[in-house]
Structures are given as C-alpha cells and as structure tokens.
Design a protein around this motif. Sequence first.
Motif, PDB file in Angstrom:
ATOM      1  N   LEU A 174       0.633  -1.787   0.204  1.00 54.19           N
ATOM      2  CA  LEU A 174       0.071   0.113  -0.390  1.00 54.19           C
ATOM      3  C   LEU A 174       0.897   1.031  -0.108  1.00 54.19           C
ATOM      4  O   LEU A 174       0.736   2.351  -0.730  1.00 54.19           O
ATOM      5  CB  LEU A 174      -1.151  -0.021   1.243  1.00 54.19           C
ATOM      6  N   LEU A 175       1.498   0.981   0.925  1.00 60.11           N
ATOM      7  CA  LEU A 175       2.849   2.444   1.161  1.00 60.11           C
ATOM      8  C   LEU A 175       3.461   3.024   0.037  1.00 60.11           C
ATOM      9  O   LEU A 175       3.927   3.682  -0.646  1.00 60.11           O
ATOM     10  CB  LEU A 175       4.171   1.971   2.026  1.00 60.11           C
ATOM     11  N   SER A 178       1.316   3.710  -3.146  1.00 65.57           N
ATOM     12  CA  SER A 178       0.543   5.414  -3.027  1.00 65.57           C
ATOM     13  C   SER A 178       1.778   6.116  -2.605  1.00 65.57           C
ATOM     14  O   SER A 178       1.850   7.659  -3.710  1.00 65.57           O
ATOM     15  CB  SER A 178       0.216   5.726  -0.835  1.00 65.57           C
ATOM     16  N   TYR A 179       3.270   5.595  -2.915  1.00 66.26           N
ATOM     17  CA  TYR A 179       4.367   6.183  -2.868  1.00 66.26           C
ATOM     18  C   TYR A 179       4.523   6.420  -4.986  1.00 66.26           C
ATOM     19  O   TYR A 179       4.277   7.641  -5.765  1.00 66.26           O
ATOM     20  CB  TYR A 179       5.735   5.759  -2.627  1.00 66.26           C
ATOM     21  N   GLN A 182       1.631   9.638  -6.192  1.00 66.18           N
ATOM     22  CA  GLN A 182       0.634   9.606  -5.165  1.00 66.18           C
ATOM     23  C   GLN A 182       0.773  11.103  -5.793  1.00 66.18           C
ATOM     24  O   GLN A 182       0.189  12.430  -6.075  1.00 66.18           O
ATOM     25  CB  GLN A 182       1.827  10.343  -4.482  1.00 66.18           C
ATOM     26  N   TYR A 184      -1.078  11.330  -8.254  1.00 60.38           N
ATOM     27  CA  TYR A 184      -2.660  11.412  -9.149  1.00 60.38           C
ATOM     28  C   TYR A 184      -3.041  11.434  -8.009  1.00 60.38           C
ATOM     29  O   TYR A 184      -3.093  11.188  -7.264  1.00 60.38           O
ATOM     30  CB  TYR A 184      -2.068   9.962  -9.869  1.00 60.38           C
ATOM     31  N   PRO A 185      -4.714  11.544  -8.391  1.00 62.59           N
ATOM     32  CA  PRO A 185      -6.032  11.760  -7.354  1.00 62.59           C
ATOM     33  C   PRO A 185      -6.046  10.183  -6.609  1.00 62.59           C
ATOM     34  O   PRO A 185      -7.313   9.277  -7.973  1.00 62.59           O
ATOM     35  CB  PRO A 185      -7.335  11.928  -8.413  1.00 62.59           C
ATOM     36  N   ILE A 186      -5.542   9.448  -6.624  1.00 59.49           N
ATOM     37  CA  ILE A 186      -5.833   7.948  -5.631  1.00 59.49           C
ATOM     38  C   ILE A 186      -6.907   7.732  -4.693  1.00 59.49           C
ATOM     39  O   ILE A 186      -6.523   6.688  -4.036  1.00 59.49           O
ATOM     40  CB  ILE A 186      -4.664   6.868  -6.387  1.00 59.49           C
ATOM     41  N   GLU A 187      -6.571   8.733  -4.016  1.00 57.48           N
ATOM     42  CA  GLU A 187      -7.767   8.735  -2.740  1.00 57.48           C
ATOM     43  C   GLU A 187      -8.631   7.555  -2.759  1.00 57.48           C
ATOM     44  O   GLU A 187      -8.819   6.494  -1.918  1.00 57.48           O
ATOM     45  CB  GLU A 187      -8.691   9.989  -2.198  1.00 57.48           C
ATOM     46  N   LEU A 216      -4.809  12.137  11.169  1.00 56.54           N
ATOM     47  CA  LEU A 216      -5.399  11.810   9.811  1.00 56.54           C
ATOM     48  C   LEU A 216      -5.303  12.842   8.471  1.00 56.54           C
ATOM     49  O   LEU A 216      -4.981  12.191   7.863  1.00 56.54           O
ATOM     50  CB  LEU A 216      -5.972  10.806   9.312  1.00 56.54           C
ATOM     51  N   GLY A 217      -5.177  13.512   9.349  1.00 56.75           N
ATOM     52  CA  GLY A 217      -5.246  14.771   8.059  1.00 56.75           C
ATOM     53  C   GLY A 217      -6.453  14.775   7.463  1.00 56.75           C
ATOM     54  O   GLY A 217      -8.031  14.348   7.361  1.00 56.75           O
ATOM     55  N   THR A 219      -6.870  13.219   4.359  1.00 61.63           N
ATOM     56  CA  THR A 219      -6.880  11.722   3.865  1.00 61.63           C
ATOM     57  C   THR A 219      -7.717  11.340   5.241  1.00 61.63           C
ATOM     58  O   THR A 219      -8.608  10.295   4.918  1.00 61.63           O
ATOM     59  CB  THR A 219      -5.337  10.433   3.767  1.00 61.63           C
ATOM     60  N   PHE A 223     -11.995   9.592   4.657  1.00 61.01           N
ATOM     61  CA  PHE A 223     -11.908   8.182   5.140  1.00 61.01           C
ATOM     62  C   PHE A 223     -13.439   8.096   6.374  1.00 61.01           C
ATOM     63  O   PHE A 223     -14.021   7.777   6.378  1.00 61.01           O
ATOM     64  CB  PHE A 223     -10.536   7.606   6.377  1.00 61.01           C
TER      65      PHE A 223
ATOM     66  N   PRO B 268      -8.855  18.452  12.403  1.00 64.05           N
ATOM     67  CA  PRO B 268      -8.332  18.026  11.067  1.00 64.05           C
ATOM     68  C   PRO B 268      -7.066  18.889  10.635  1.00 64.05           C
ATOM     69  O   PRO B 268      -6.128  18.309  10.557  1.00 64.05           O
ATOM     70  CB  PRO B 268      -8.880  17.526   9.890  1.00 64.05           C
ATOM     71  N   ASN B 387       4.222  11.652   1.588  1.00 71.62           N
ATOM     72  CA  ASN B 387       3.196  11.067   1.095  1.00 71.62           C
ATOM     73  C   ASN B 387       2.072  11.396   1.967  1.00 71.62           C
ATOM     74  O   ASN B 387       1.969  10.428   3.254  1.00 71.62           O
ATOM     75  CB  ASN B 387       4.293   9.625   0.631  1.00 71.62           C
ATOM     76  N   ASN B 388       1.140  11.842   1.233  1.00 74.48           N
ATOM     77  CA  ASN B 388      -0.132  12.209   2.008  1.00 74.48           C
ATOM     78  C   ASN B 388      -1.043  11.074   2.497  1.00 74.48           C
ATOM     79  O   ASN B 388      -1.058  10.444   3.255  1.00 74.48           O
ATOM     80  CB  ASN B 388      -0.510  13.501   1.816  1.00 74.48           C
ATOM     81  N   TYR B 389      -0.353  10.350   1.698  1.00 73.45           N
ATOM     82  CA  TYR B 389      -1.718   8.900   1.941  1.00 73.45           C
ATOM     83  C   TYR B 389      -1.075   7.957   2.684  1.00 73.45           C
ATOM     84  O   TYR B 389      -1.851   7.330   3.297  1.00 73.45           O
ATOM     85  CB  TYR B 389      -1.687   8.076   0.758  1.00 73.45           C
ATOM     86  N   ALA B 390       0.176   8.113   3.195  1.00 75.72           N
ATOM     87  CA  ALA B 390       0.778   6.646   3.627  1.00 75.72           C
ATOM     88  C   ALA B 390       0.151   7.008   5.342  1.00 75.72           C
ATOM     89  O   ALA B 390       0.650   6.577   5.927  1.00 75.72           O
ATOM     90  CB  ALA B 390       2.339   7.232   4.002  1.00 75.72           C
ATOM     91  N   VAL B 391      -0.822   8.349   5.703  1.00 77.75           N
ATOM     92  CA  VAL B 391      -1.061   8.588   7.069  1.00 77.75           C
ATOM     93  C   VAL B 391      -1.699   7.062   7.815  1.00 77.75           C
ATOM     94  O   VAL B 391      -2.026   7.141   8.305  1.00 77.75           O
ATOM     95  CB  VAL B 391      -1.022   9.985   7.322  1.00 77.75           C
ATOM     96  N   LEU B 392      -2.377   6.825   6.336  1.00 74.08           N
ATOM     97  CA  LEU B 392      -3.261   5.726   5.848  1.00 74.08           C
ATOM     98  C   LEU B 392      -2.757   4.598   7.549  1.00 74.08           C
ATOM     99  O   LEU B 392      -3.520   3.721   7.717  1.00 74.08           O
ATOM    100  CB  LEU B 392      -3.804   5.467   5.633  1.00 74.08           C
ATOM    101  N   LEU B 393      -1.352   4.332   7.135  1.00 76.31           N
ATOM    102  CA  LEU B 393      -0.485   3.505   8.208  1.00 76.31           C
ATOM    103  C   LEU B 393      -0.547   3.954   9.960  1.00 76.31           C
ATOM    104  O   LEU B 393       0.239   3.008  10.522  1.00 76.31           O
ATOM    105  CB  LEU B 393       0.611   2.712   7.657  1.00 76.31           C
ATOM    106  N   PHE B 394      -1.348   4.748   9.587  1.00 74.00           N
ATOM    107  CA  PHE B 394      -1.057   5.583  11.533  1.00 74.00           C
ATOM    108  C   PHE B 394      -1.546   4.609  12.344  1.00 74.00           C
ATOM    109  O   PHE B 394      -2.421   3.671  11.965  1.00 74.00           O
ATOM    110  CB  PHE B 394      -1.728   6.936  11.405  1.00 74.00           C
ATOM    111  N   PHE B 398       3.253  -2.971  10.481  1.00 77.26           N
ATOM    112  CA  PHE B 398       3.871  -2.527   9.430  1.00 77.26           C
ATOM    113  C   PHE B 398       4.190  -1.336  10.039  1.00 77.26           C
ATOM    114  O   PHE B 398       6.106  -1.478  10.101  1.00 77.26           O
ATOM    115  CB  PHE B 398       3.320  -1.872   8.171  1.00 77.26           C
TER     116      PHE B 398
END
Lengths: 260, 429
Positions: A174-175, A178-179, A182, A184-187, A216-217, A219, A223, B268, B387-394, B398
């Motif tokens: 997943l990481l 996302s890297y 990143q 692209y709009p992949i939300e 979690l800001g 992103t 969710f 947030p 990488n903003n999306y990585a926050v989901l792994l908080f 892992f």
Amino acid sequence: METLYKITKFQIQNIIRSNWIIIYTFGLILTTSLIIYFTNDSSKVIVSLMTIMFILNPLIGILFGSIYLYNSREFIELVLTQPIKRSTLYSGLFLGLVIPFILVTIVGVGLPLAASNLIEPDLIGNLLSTSILLVCIFVSIAFLITTFIVERSAGLGIAFIIWLFLCWIYDGFLLFFSYAFQDYPIERIILALTIINPIDLARINILLRFEAAAMLGITGAVFQDFISASLGKVITFAVHLIWIFIPFSIGYFRFKKKDF
Amino acid sequence: MKFFLGKMLLKKPKKSICINIILLLLTFSINPLISRIIEVDKSGILRTIKSAVNVARDFDTIYIKKGIYYEKDIYINKPLTIIGENGAIVDCRSEEGFGFLVKTKNFIIKNLTIKNIGISYIQDNAGLKFDSCENVLIENITIENGFFSIYFSRSTNFTIRNCKLSGNKNRTESNSGNGIHLWYCSNAKIENNEIRFQRDGIYFEFVKSSLIQNNFCENNLRYGLHFMFSDSCSYRGNTFKHNGAGVAVMYTNRVYMVENTFVDNWGPSSYGLLLKDIKRSYVSKNNFLNNTVGIYMEGTDQTLFEKNNFFKNGWALRITANCEDNTFRYNNFLANTFEVATNSSQSRNIFDRNYWSGYSGYDLNKDGIGDVPYIPVSLFTIIVQSNNYAVLLFRSFFVDIFEIAEKIFPSIVPKYLVDRKPSMRQFKW
C-alpha cells in the motif's frame, strides 16, 4: 439441527478442556488490566489494545484453528462414517471453534475494559465486535487452509504467511503504491485498497472513532466521510462478512467433495 | 509707621481684588468642567439612552437605571461616561445596526449588557463600535448573542477589561463576527475578558504596541486569537481552549508570547499555535496541551522558544523548511504522539537542552545532560511529509516494525535535526 448443536457443544467442551485457551484468556485479562493500570489514558489504552486485538488475536485464531483442525482429523473421519451431513459437520466444527474465541475476546478484553470504566461503552462495543469479526475471518481462513492442504507443517506455514501478508506485507504494498502514484488523485483507490484488507479496515474504523482521527488530516477526512456515512457502515460490515463467508464457503465446497 | 500703614492700606485692597478676580475667573472656567449626572430610567423623564446622549454636554455622566432598553445605533460624538446599574440591558433585537457607535476622545463605558446584535453581510455590526477614538475605557461589559462584539478601528490608547463576550453557538463562521476586533489601532490593553462562540475571539490587524493579558477564549469558531501585521505586541497569561483552529499569529515582527495556555484545539486543520511569517519573537513558558499540533511554523525566523511545555499533542512541533535560525531550549516534550515533524533537508534551527520523554539515552557523568544526542523526528512523520496517503498506515503493525528497524539501523531519518544535549530531567517551569 440437533446434530449441529451436538457437534458444536462437543467442540467447545473439547477446546475448553485443552488448557491453553484458558491460559490465553487469563493472559489477555492480565495484559489488558496491566495496560489499563499503567497507561490510564483512554487513547493510549485503545492503541495498545488495537495491537493485541487486531494483530495477536487473528494470529492465534488462524494458528490455533489450523492446529486444532489438523489434530482432529481422525475425529472428523470417525464422525464422517456416521450418517451425518457433511455440511452439518463443517458448520459445527466452525461454530465450535469460533464461539470459544468470541468468549475469549469478550472475557479477556471486554471484561477488564468494562470494569475499568475508562472507555465509553460505545467504543468498547465497537472494539469487541471488530475484533470478533476479525477472529471469525481468520478461523475461516484456517478452515480453508486445512481442507486444501493435507500436510500439517505446510498448512501451518501458509497460515502464518497469510497472517503476515494481511497485517504487514499488504501495508508495505500500500505504501509502495501510494508513493508510486502520489501525483494522481488516488484517494478512492487507496480507500478501496485499504478497505479490502480486513485488518486495515478494522484499524482505521477504530482510529476514526476516537480522537486520533484528527491526526489523519485530509486523507483521514475522506475516510471519515466515508465510514461515518450509513453506507460506509454497511460496507465496512459487509466487507468483514464477505471475508468470513468466502473462505468458509470455498472450504465448505472442498470439504463436501473431499475424499478422506 | 504712618508710611508703613499707608503702604499696607494701599496694598491690601489690591491683593484681595487680585484674588477675587482670579477666583471669579476660575469659577467661570471650571463651570463647564463640572460634570452632571444624567439618569436614564424606564419610568423617568429620560426614557431612552439616545435622548440622554442628546441632552448631555461634554464630560457628563449618563447613568442607566435597571431595565431593558430596546435601542440601537446610539451615536456618541462627545466625551461621555456611561455607567449602567446592575441589570441595565440594551437589546438590539437582532436588527440591522450597532449598539453604540462612538467617535470621540475620552469615553468611558461600564457595567452594561448589550444583547442580540443583528447579522449583517455588508457592514460590521457590533455591540460597541469605535472609530477614530482616543482614551477609551470599557469595563464590565457583557455582550450576549453578538455579531461583532467590540470593534475598534483607527483608535489609540484604550483599555478593554473584565468583559464577557459571546456570540451564538448555533452559527457558522460566515455568519458570525469577532469578539474583540482591532483594526489600525495602537496602545490597546485587553485584560481579563472571557470570549466564547465568536468567529475569532480576539482579532488584531495592523495593531501596534498592544497588550493582551489574562483573557480566556473558548469555543470560538475559528481562532481564539487571530493576529496579523501587528508588530511589537505582547500577549501573556491567556488561555485559548477548544477553538476551531487554535491561535494564529501571522506576518508580524517582535511578538512576545508568554505564559499562555493552548489547550484542546483538536481537529484535522487545528493548531495550538500557528506561526506564519514571524520574525524576532519570543515564545516562553507557554503550555501546549492536547492539541493536534502544538506549534505549526511556517516562515518563522530568529525566534526563541524556551521553557514551554508540550504535553499530549499529536505533533508537538511541525516546522516547515522555510523556518530559519530559531532556537528551542529548555522545553519539555512530554507524551506527544510525534515530537517534531519537518519537511526540511537541512538543519536551520537549533535544539538545545530540551527534555524529551521519548529519550532513552544515558548520562554517565551525571551532569543532567544525556550523552547520546536525541533525534526527535520519527520515521513515520518523514514518510507522511512526503506522501500524504501514507498517513493511513498510522498505528499499523507495519509502521511499528519499520520504526524499530529504523532505530536499529538508522538510514532514513535525517541526522541534522538533533538535540545534542538533551536534558535527563524534566524542567519545572
């Protein structure tokens, strides 16, 4: 129905008679109480318990489930000689394994939590139900493995790898994903990918329900919108059910036709 | 003797005449200075505040008796003192317009409640609005269901103290106003006020040399304190609690922030203290408790942060790469989820002798300073920054494993952001 009840009852008695599920229960009670006693801060307690319930519990579920099924191979063969439907036997075995685990979770984690009065009952309920769903998922995966793989050590190895994949390697992918994408709009894709994994879904589901959600800001906000909406709740629950149902039913079809 | 007596006779009347003339002059000149007290009473001769203001001469005192006065747009253009009896209420009935509009020097208003100020999207309706004023004292004013509460523009030398201001808790950011709003002012003193449910608790824009002291800002929709282009101001001893986005201090030089408490600013996009384009300022002895981010810094230079307590924040500090020459020393960092986050690849700020609860080093020579440098940046914050999306792994397994691996084989976490002399003991400030 009666035979199902009888098989389940026998299973449960058998599992409880083997001491180590009781040891595990006491271990859980002790750990949970210690965590509550030493941290005494609701969000920290939840975080620590999340590790136990979403990582350790599934591991025990999948390993203990596989070991138990491999051990009771002769018993299964014996029962099969009787005029009992295979579907009844299979469901009985499943229920007989899952119910002790549900009890262990409720007693081992739920009781100390409820007694400490640290976390609001709503959230305790959420934690327990998510954890129970996860255990069911991993037990059903154990059923899938044991029906397909006859050799014990290979089966256990695969069980361990599946657990490792879902709780660790998947997150790595997943990481990486996302890297790689990143820019692209992949939300939505990330959202979907996270929801597919039951452990990630359980973790995020709980995180978003207590104050860590803010961390979690943006992103996380995506969710939050999804999960707190009623459709999101249905989907969360449905995903877990599907994860129980699919391994269970595949294992079931295999079990039906299996030549012992 | 005769000569002497004659001299006396000649002189004496002269003197008394002089005194008489002086006295006469004095009485005439003082006469307008003797202020009258004008009473406003629901059952008296003057039944409205407006009529009393019309009757009043310069420097008179208007005394408002108990009762509800349905008035608005009370326009004051002469130096007056307005004092309310306990239970004197001015109700604007949520209609378009101001409570008081003041354009004068030397004005005092005390002990009054102003209620229900109307919403306007065109003008800044306020309970007390001051324009081009000097020497004003506002004391014990309660404003309920306000839009803007106290509004100053182009004014100087005024004090606002012991006021209780509150907006309407059911409103949103766009249809509510600020508690205390200052625009192009100087030498203001704002003390001991309580401000709730406004858009910004206290709003400063182009204000110079002012003091904000011992105020309590809670549950405001946007910022507890919003502070822009206001050089040489100081705020001390204030508490900012549970505001929508905490406190923002922006585009300012020489701000003095001491002994404030920033608590429960959680969300947030919420910060305890947001610093943007701040130079040569001083942040000391503040408490940051339970905020998503304790201090978020952007473009902040040459500022000294010392003796602050950061306790249980999501991030204690977030420092962007354009912050330079800041010093952090003698701060306590306790039980924060993440201590420092940065996107910088160079070291431009100094960390020295802070106490970090995450520190696990040792102190062989017992001088109270750890022998192993401490790196307060965690791997996960680095990943999330890029990488903003990585926050989901908080909080995932892992990341936990990754952090442990990083501690054993450091490779990703930068070495530059480091406290070389971490304190072994928590400071008591």
